[in-house]
Write a protein that holds these residues in place. Structure first.
Motif, PDB file in Angstrom:
ATOM      1  N   TYR A   1       0.913  -1.147  -0.075  1.00  0.00           N
ATOM      2  CA  TYR A   1      -0.066   0.022  -0.006  1.00  0.00           C
ATOM      3  C   TYR A   1       1.042   1.333   0.028  1.00  0.00           C
ATOM      4  O   TYR A   1       0.467   2.261  -0.849  1.00  0.00           O
ATOM      5  CB  TYR A   1      -1.064   0.056   1.141  1.00  0.00           C
ATOM      6  CG  TYR A   1      -2.003  -0.984   0.989  1.00  0.00           C
ATOM      7  CD1 TYR A   1      -2.862  -1.023  -0.095  1.00  0.00           C
ATOM      8  CD2 TYR A   1      -2.312  -1.947   2.230  1.00  0.00           C
ATOM      9  CE1 TYR A   1      -3.825  -2.279  -0.046  1.00  0.00           C
ATOM     10  CE2 TYR A   1      -3.332  -2.813   2.187  1.00  0.00           C
ATOM     11  CZ  TYR A   1      -4.268  -2.984   0.895  1.00  0.00           C
ATOM     12  OH  TYR A   1      -4.994  -3.949   0.894  1.00  0.00           O
TER      13      TYR A   1
ATOM     14  N   GLN B   1      -3.386   1.644   6.992  1.00  0.00           N
ATOM     15  CA  GLN B   1      -2.157   0.557   6.620  1.00  0.00           C
ATOM     16  C   GLN B   1      -0.965   1.395   6.750  1.00  0.00           C
ATOM     17  O   GLN B   1      -0.159   0.671   7.086  1.00  0.00           O
ATOM     18  CB  GLN B   1      -2.654   0.216   5.127  1.00  0.00           C
ATOM     19  CG  GLN B   1      -4.001  -0.206   4.947  1.00  0.00           C
ATOM     20  CD  GLN B   1      -4.042  -1.949   5.778  1.00  0.00           C
ATOM     21  OE1 GLN B   1      -3.036  -2.652   5.962  1.00  0.00           O
ATOM     22  NE2 GLN B   1      -5.164  -2.232   6.247  1.00  0.00           N
TER      23      GLN B   1
ATOM     24  N   LEU C   1      -6.917   3.251   3.850  1.00  0.00           N
ATOM     25  CA  LEU C   1      -5.368   3.270   3.244  1.00  0.00           C
ATOM     26  C   LEU C   1      -4.252   4.010   4.193  1.00  0.00           C
ATOM     27  O   LEU C   1      -3.167   3.545   4.365  1.00  0.00           O
ATOM     28  CB  LEU C   1      -5.412   3.925   1.849  1.00  0.00           C
ATOM     29  CG  LEU C   1      -4.282   3.839   1.087  1.00  0.00           C
ATOM     30  CD1 LEU C   1      -3.600   2.572   0.859  1.00  0.00           C
ATOM     31  CD2 LEU C   1      -4.407   4.713  -0.403  1.00  0.00           C
TER      32      LEU C   1
ATOM     33  N   LEU D   1      -7.225   1.391  -5.821  1.00  0.00           N
ATOM     34  CA  LEU D   1      -7.296  -0.096  -5.176  1.00  0.00           C
ATOM     35  C   LEU D   1      -8.627  -0.160  -4.624  1.00  0.00           C
ATOM     36  O   LEU D   1      -8.697  -1.320  -3.869  1.00  0.00           O
ATOM     37  CB  LEU D   1      -6.260   0.013  -4.031  1.00  0.00           C
ATOM     38  CG  LEU D   1      -4.697   0.337  -4.530  1.00  0.00           C
ATOM     39  CD1 LEU D   1      -3.939   0.652  -3.148  1.00  0.00           C
ATOM     40  CD2 LEU D   1      -4.212  -0.810  -5.410  1.00  0.00           C
TER      41      LEU D   1
END
Length: 290
Positions: free
Chosen positions: A11, A38, A35, A28
């Motif tokens: 990511y 992550q 995101l 994605l």
């Protein structure tokens, strides 16, 4: 110790190459918050911030640039593994080098020669103006830059400057243009000249020289590329103001000749890098040869 979660790394890798969290999240099919979480988890695992936000733009930190180099290698190796089980190639490392557009190509090749041809190294060479190269260095998009002037001292930005060499600068052209010249004044009065642009240090020296001589030479061309100066000299457009290393092969073959008159101008070459906590290990290999 816990193993790294490579999903988090992937990511981060995607965002680093896109340079935009929103665009990557859309690509994605993730929410921006998911995101961001992550990447935050990866930063906590590594113990370093990987991005810094400037306005709406994301920029890699120094640790982020190191992480991206490793991520590029990791995922490139994974792609090769999927492509073939008969893997023979080794993971490659990258060195990003910036060079002033007017700098001699022969000099650049000589400086990089210890790394050229190594199967484990990618040399990524960019050219541009001094200001653009300095920005690339400060943003960590370049590992080292080659200039003909040392940058000004800056208490906030710690530059490491290596003076590599100094080359005399001459007027070079077709042999016929240099025949029968009595002195430098006579030569510059009769022959057109090919000059680098006014940002060049050697142009500054030449302008000061002609001012002292009370001359206004005929300028056939002003260009910001030493390779173009070399080509124009070969085409017999005029006398090029260059370090002889730029036209080394032409001088050796007799296609071009060097003026016998000393201009009193020299071009210095500098390698400039930032004092970094995580220096590119290839720099040590390169600078050890100096």
């Amino acid at each position: 110790m816990d193993q790294m979660n490579y999903n988090h790394l992937r990511y981060f890798w995607a965002v680093a190459h896109d340079g935009n969290l929103t665009r990557t999240a859309e690509r994605l099919n993730l929410s921006q918050s998911a995101l961001s979480t992550q990447i935050k988890t990866l930063e906590e695992r590594l113990g370093h911030a990987l991005f810094e936000r400037r306005g709406r733009a994301l920029h890699l930190t120094e640790a982020g640039r190191i992480a991206l180099d490793h991520a590029d290698t990791i995922f490139a190796t994974g792609a090769e593994l999927l492509g073939t089980l008969n893997q023979t190639g080794a993971a490659r490392k990258a060195l990003r080098v910036g060079a002033l557009a007017t700098l001699s190509r022969n000099f650049q090749i000589g400086f990089l020669r210890p790394l050229l041809g190594r199967e484990d190294v990618d040399v990524i060479l960019r050219s541009g103006t001094a200001s653009a190269l300095m920005r690339g260095l400060e943003s960590l998009n370049l590992d080292i830059i080659l200039l003909n002037q040392a940058p000004p001292a800056d208490a906030l930005t710690k530059f490491v400057v290596n003076r590599l060499d100094e080359q005399p600068v001459s007027l070079v052209g077709a042999p016929e243009r240099l025949e029968n010249a009595q002195d430098l004044r006579d030569l510059l009065s009769r022959q057109p000249v090919l000059l680098p642009n006014r940002e060049s240090s050697i142009r500054t020296g030449f302008d000061a020289l002609t001012d002292r001589l009370g001359l206004q030479p005929q300028i056939a061309a002003e260009v910001d590329d030493m390779a173009m100066l070399r080509l124009l000299a070969r085409e017999d457009v005029g006398l090029a103001l260059v370090p002889p290393i730029v036209v080394r092969d032409e001088l050796a073959s007799g296609v071009l000749s060097e003026s016998p008159f000393d201009l009193g101008i020299a071009e210095a070459f500098f390698a400039v890098r930032l004092e970094r906590r995580f220096p590119n290990p290839l720099l040590q290999d390169l600078l050890e040869t100096l």
